[in-house]
Every structure is written in structure tokens, then in C-alpha cells.
Design a protein around this motif. Structure first.
Motif, PDB file in Angstrom:
ATOM      1  N   UNK A   1       0.878  -1.176   0.000  1.00  0.00           N
ATOM      2  CA  UNK A   1       0.000   0.000   0.000  1.00  0.00           C
ATOM      3  C   UNK A   1       0.910   1.219   0.000  1.00  0.00           C
ATOM      4  N   UNK A   2       1.113   1.776  -1.190  1.00  0.00           N
ATOM      5  CA  UNK A   2       2.046   2.888  -1.287  1.00  0.00           C
ATOM      6  C   UNK A   2       1.695   3.833  -2.415  1.00  0.00           C
ATOM      7  N   UNK A   3       2.514   4.879  -2.547  1.00  0.00           N
ATOM      8  CA  UNK A   3       2.286   5.905  -3.570  1.00  0.00           C
ATOM      9  C   UNK A   3       2.576   5.333  -4.952  1.00  0.00           C
ATOM     10  N   UNK A   4       1.621   5.442  -5.848  1.00  0.00           N
ATOM     11  CA  UNK A   4       1.812   4.982  -7.225  1.00  0.00           C
ATOM     12  C   UNK A   4       1.343   6.109  -8.147  1.00  0.00           C
ATOM     13  N   UNK A   5       2.299   6.999  -8.445  1.00  0.00           N
ATOM     14  CA  UNK A   5       1.980   8.218  -9.203  1.00  0.00           C
ATOM     15  C   UNK A   5       1.408   7.898 -10.570  1.00  0.00           C
ATOM     16  N   UNK A   6       1.958   6.860 -11.208  1.00  0.00           N
ATOM     17  CA  UNK A   6       1.560   6.567 -12.586  1.00  0.00           C
ATOM     18  C   UNK A   6       0.242   5.797 -12.588  1.00  0.00           C
ATOM     19  N   UNK A   7      -0.815   6.509 -12.214  1.00  0.00           N
ATOM     20  CA  UNK A   7      -2.152   5.929 -12.126  1.00  0.00           C
ATOM     21  C   UNK A   7      -3.151   6.929 -12.694  1.00  0.00           C
TER      22      UNK A   7
ATOM     23  N   UNK B   1      -0.357  -3.052   4.146  1.00  0.00           N
ATOM     24  CA  UNK B   1       0.129  -4.133   3.274  1.00  0.00           C
ATOM     25  C   UNK B   1      -0.186  -5.492   3.899  1.00  0.00           C
ATOM     26  N   UNK B   2       0.035  -5.573   5.228  1.00  0.00           N
ATOM     27  CA  UNK B   2      -0.282  -6.819   5.945  1.00  0.00           C
ATOM     28  C   UNK B   2      -1.774  -7.112   5.884  1.00  0.00           C
ATOM     29  N   UNK B   3      -2.578  -6.079   6.139  1.00  0.00           N
ATOM     30  CA  UNK B   3      -4.034  -6.259   6.114  1.00  0.00           C
ATOM     31  C   UNK B   3      -4.482  -6.728   4.735  1.00  0.00           C
TER      32      UNK B   3
ATOM     33  N   UNK C   1      -3.660 -10.375   4.167  1.00  0.00           N
ATOM     34  CA  UNK C   1      -4.591 -11.215   4.934  1.00  0.00           C
ATOM     35  C   UNK C   1      -5.959 -11.249   4.253  1.00  0.00           C
ATOM     36  N   UNK C   2      -6.398 -10.092   3.764  1.00  0.00           N
ATOM     37  CA  UNK C   2      -7.682 -10.020   3.049  1.00  0.00           C
ATOM     38  C   UNK C   2      -7.625 -10.882   1.777  1.00  0.00           C
ATOM     39  N   UNK C   3      -6.496 -10.797   1.071  1.00  0.00           N
ATOM     40  CA  UNK C   3      -6.356 -11.581  -0.157  1.00  0.00           C
ATOM     41  C   UNK C   3      -6.345 -13.086   0.153  1.00  0.00           C
ATOM     42  N   UNK C   4      -5.740 -13.443   1.270  1.00  0.00           N
ATOM     43  CA  UNK C   4      -5.751 -14.849   1.710  1.00  0.00           C
ATOM     44  C   UNK C   4      -7.197 -15.315   1.919  1.00  0.00           C
TER      45      UNK C   4
END
Lengths: 137, 390
Positions: free
Chosen positions: B52-58, B346-348, B351-354
């Protein structure tokens, strides 16, 4: 005991040697961390006050109030809007008193207001505008 | 099933039967302390990742629907933020880093976040007027309920590693890597380390065009390799690139996304960016994949670069165990380290994806096409007065 305070001066008492009186009359150690005081204008001073006894600190704070100088703990001048926070940690790298730190177990941002020196670096470092600093501006 | 390999079909059959073992990449790294990759390949079927981070190219494609009489929208803005209208009549693209002309801390990412959150946004559009699109101006409030499509389409997300940043000059720098204090007083890094999607499959054996991806809360798709895709960066002994390497182009239905995983951000003196939650589920096909998904933070290295110098030269190589400790030794002094991406989220996400994989709500499918394994990037050269590269 060490405490950080913001002293808010009115225009009429900016010419008083307030810090000198705190040191001389109350035997306090005063470290000025930030100052915005101009003659004839309202101003603010961020100080770390170290007193050997709580009673001395109380007397000094009482005297400041009598002089018309408002004295407020730093904790009441910094605002963290926690519901905007994503716990990224961008603020922690610029917080030298370590008032802002990541909890290394759950990686949640933890704030220890007693350590804050109101430097304001977190205000600009936060990508989500979570912090607001009121320094009498 | 052979002793050494599992097929995608076998893993999917186990998932359908409720017999699959799914763990997060952090859990896999922990398990690897007590079992070999061979044992891990037997025990675990799928590993989930997250960042979960900054992704400018969006950015986001929008189709507004046609008003009556119709308009060919050529210039348009959303709450005052310019959007690109050079695509058919009522299609537009709003880039995350587009900035409001009068508010430097408000831009495309805020428009995207507001629309995803269900808020109304003010559309103002104009066109020259044609025989088939006679209307010349249009103004209205729109929301995700009123428009046809909102498709998040991000040219470059989920960087495989990223250099950490510091500043050796004598003045503070405000960058997309956050506030960098003078004299190398702090180092900022932006990767979720052992949870990071592309660091768990560095050769991209299981990730390619068409791979399912968790994007900001929705089931989305890897559309192509991301821009600036680079397979030629130097790697460490674990096969991990030492700086920014592979990237993903991601596409998904923004109407299904959530503000929980999509947040507008503003970096002082840099501009607007978009924080996104991205995750991939990686099948543990064999011993090699088991080794890859159990990578630990101390084995993921990155370069600490000096943003005050031209070309951002690397000062040293460090790893994510050190960076996460809160301090690093740099030029014989202790420097503070701080993350820019949220490890908590990122951890959450992992876990959600799991949970989604285990409940068969997130499919596991092989890519329809592999990425190039032989790509690097070009610098943009300026030209002299005679048109020669200079």
C-alpha cells in the motif's frame, strides 16, 4: 521534571525579560526551542522547562499567568487527525524527539505528545495532511 | 501429483475442495526458518502478497454518457482539475498527478478518491460543436451512480523494489520520496519488503499479462507490463534486483474499489499522488517458487540514493531488515529511517487476499502471455541545435 510549553505573549509584555525571571527567580532550566516574538506584537515561545520539583514548576506557571502570558503544554498545540492516517510512517523520519514512531509489532503510528517540540516538520512530511500545528500563528 | 511440482489446475482443485493451504508472504518467510523450500512446497499451495504505497503513474478512464443534444467534449475539468478529453466524445482520462490550477495540493488523485467514495464531482466540458455533436458546453454534477464506466488504468504500478532516498546537501529537499533532511539525517524507503508482490516472484514465472490482481479492493487484471519495465537491473545472490526493476500496468473497475485501499496524497513541493493497495496471489508450483515466496527482509536489498546529486547516485546497499529497524549507519553517522508505504495496510491486504483466495472469490490463473525477459530502459536525450543527441 521536564516539560515543553508554548508561552503566548501579548503585545504589552513582549518587552519583559520573562525567561531571565524564570531562571533567576524560580531556579529553572529553560531551553528555548522555537521563538516568534517581536516588540509590540503578539508572539509565541516554545520552551523546555526543567524544574527540580513539581511545586517550583507550578509556582512559575502561576507567575507566568499573572503576567498575562498564557502557558500551554505542547500536547495541546499539535493536532493529529488519526482518521486520515494510513500509518505509512513518512512523518517518523523527520521527528527527532521521537514523538512520532512506528510500533514495530503492528506497524501502527504511535504518538507521544509529551515528547513533541512542535517543530512542525511532520506537518509538511505527512502526505495525507494529518497534522496541524497551532503555534499562535 | 509429482513429488516436486504442482500444476495450476491441481492447486485450483485443492482450493475448490477447501483443502488448499494459503499463507501470506510474511508467514511464508517465517515458515522458511523451520523448513526447506522443498518442504514448504509440499505444505503451502498459495502465498498472498500486498503493498500500500504511492503509485503516481495511475489514472482513470471515465465514460460520462451522452447528454441530449450531444457534445464532443474536447476540454474538460472535474472539480476544476483538468482531464484529458482527446478520446472520442464523452470518454476522458484523469491522471492521478494532474493538479488543480489554483490549488497545488489538490488534483486528479482527489477526484478519483472522491468518485470511488461515491461523492459528487462537478464536470465542466466544452467542444467546438459539430454537425453530429452540436452542443458547445456542458456543466453538471456527476457521481459513480450517474456515469457509465470508471476504469482505473495505471501505466506503472507495483514497482519491483525501489531505491531508498537521502539527501547529502545542506538544505531540506521535498520529493516524491518524502521530506529529506540535509546532511543525510534521514533515509526514506518505499516497499513492503517481503510482502511486496513482485519480490515474491522475481523472475515472474507466475505473473504476466492477464494475471488476476487485487487492486484497491476490486478484482482487477494485469493488462501488460508496466512502463519503465526493466529486467536488466543488477541482482543480488537471491535473484532480487537491487533497485527499481519490473512494473505492472493494472486495469480494474473503479466502481468496485474502496477508499480503504485508494487514497489521494500530497507530497510537499512535489505534488499530488495516489496511494493504492495492490496484491497478487502466487501459486507455490515447485521448490523454486517456494524458495522465492519465502524471501526474508534481510535478503531483500536496495540501494540508498542521494537525491541531492545529479542522477541520484547510490551511496550504499542496505536491506529491509535494517531499513525497518528505524536507523541506519550512513557516512559514519546514524541516520533515521522511515517508510513511505504502509506496512500495516500491506499486511491487512495480504490477509484479506488470503481470505478471498480461500473462499474462492479470487481466482488463480496462469498468465495468457509472459512478460519480456530482456528489456531495459532508455534515457530521454536532448538535442543540440543541429538535431543531434547531446
Amino acid at each position: 521534571m521536564k516539560r515543553n510549553y508554548v508561552l503566548s505573549y501579548k503585545a504589552e509584555n513582549t518587552n519583559e525579560p520573562v525567561i531571565w525571571r524564570l531562571i533567576k527567580d524560580f531556579d529553572l532550566q529553560v531551553n528555548i526551542l522555537r521563538a516568534k516574538v517581536s516588540p509590540g506584537q503578539e508572539g509565541s515561545l516554545l520552551v523546555e522547562i526543567d524544574a527540580s520539583e513539581a511545586a517550583t514548576m507550578d509556582k512559575a506557571l502561576c507567575w507566568l499567568e499573572q503576567q498575562g502570558i498564557k502557558c500551554m503544554g505542547v500536547a495541546k498545540r499539535i493536532f493529529w487527525e488519526e482518521k486520515l492516517c494510513v500509518d505509512c510512517g513518512a512523518c517518523t523520519g523527520v521527528c527527532f524527539p521521537a514523538a512520532l514512531a512506528m510500533d514495530k509489532t503492528d506497524w501502527k503510528l504511535a504518538m507521544d505528545l509529551d515528547r513533541c517540540t512542535a517543530c512542525g516538520l511532520c506537518v509538511k512530511a505527512c502526505p495525507f495532511g494529518c497534522f496541524r500545528l497551532d503555534f499562535g500563528d | 501429483m509429482s513429488d516436486k511440482t504442482k500444476s495450476w489446475e491441481e492447486i485450483n482443485a485443492k482450493l475448490a475442495a477447501g483443502e488448499a493451504v494459503v499463507v501470506t508472504a510474511e508467514e511464508a518467510a517465517l515458515m522458511s526458518e523451520e523448513c526447506t523450500p522443498k518442504e514448504l512446497a509440499k505444505k503451502v499451495d498459495v502465498v498472498t502478497t500486498g503493498t500500500f504505497g504511492a503509485m503516481c503513474s495511475s489514472g482513470m478512464f471515465i465514460n460520462f454518457g451522452h447528454p441530449e443534444p450531444p457534445i464532443r467534449m474536447e476540454k474538460l475539468s472535474l472539480d476544476g482539475v483538468p482531464a484529458y478529453g482527446g478520446i472520442a466524445a464523452v470518454d476522458a482520462y484523469i491522471g492521478a498527478t494532474e493538479v488543480h490550477p489554483d490549488m497545488s495540493n489538490f488534483g486528479g488523485a482527489h477526484i478519483i478518491e472522491n468518485l470511488v467514495s461515491g461523492k459528487e464531482v462537478f464536470l465542466k466540458a466544452s467542444g467546438k460543436g459539430t454537425d453530429c455533436y452540436p452542443r458547445k458546453g456542458f456543466e453538471a454534477k456527476i457521481s459513480k451512480e450517474t456515469i457509465n464506466e470508471m476504469i482505473l488504468a495505471n501505466p506503472r504500478n507495483a514497482y519491483q523494489n525501489y531505491p531508498a532516498a537521502c539527501n547529502s546537501s545542506n538544505k531540506t529537499l521535498y520529493t516524491y520520496m518524502g521530506t529529506l533532511l540535509p546532511g543525510c539525517l534521514n533515509v526514506n524507503y518505499s516497499t513492503s519488503g517481503c510482502l511486496s508482490p513482485l519480490l515474491n516472484d522475481p523472475e515472474m514465472r507466475t505473473i504476466g499479462v492477464g494475471s488476476p490482481v487485487f487492486l484497491a479492493g476490486a478484482l482487477a487484471s494485469v493488462a501488460w507490463n508496466g512502463t519503465q519495465f526493466n529486467t536488466k537491473k543488477p541482482k543480488n545472490k537471491h535473484g532480487i534486483p537491487l533497485s527499481n526493476a519490473a512494473t505492472l500496468m493494472l486495469v480494474g473497475n473503479a466502481k468496485e474499489m474502496s477508499r480503504e485501499w485508494l487514497r489521494a496524497a500530497y507530497f510537499e513541493h512535489y505534488g499530488v499522488s495516489l496511494y493504492l493497495g495492490v496484491g497478487l496471489a502466487i501459486p507455490v508450483l515447485d521448490e523454486d517458487m517456494a524458495y522465492r515466496v519465502s524471501i526474508k527482509n534481510e535478503d531483500i536489498e536496495t540501494t540508498v540514493c542521494d537525491y541531492s546529486q545529479e542522477g541520484h547516485p547510490g551511496l550504499l546497499t542496505s536491506n529491509y531488515a535494517i531499513l525497518r529497524s528505524g536507523e541506519i549507519e550512513l557516512r559514519n553517522r546514524r541516520a533515521r529511517t522511515a517508510p513511505l508505504s504502509s506496512l500495516k495496510k500491506a499486511r491487512e491486504l495480504a490477509v484479506e487476499l488470503k481470505r478471498l483466495v480461500l473462499s474462492n472469490s479470487f481466482p488463480l490463473s496462469p498468465p495468457t502471455m509472459a512478460f519480456s525477459s530482456n528489456t531495459d530502459i532508455k534515457a530521454l536525450l536532448s538535442m543540440d541545435q543541429k538535431g543531434r543527441p547531446s
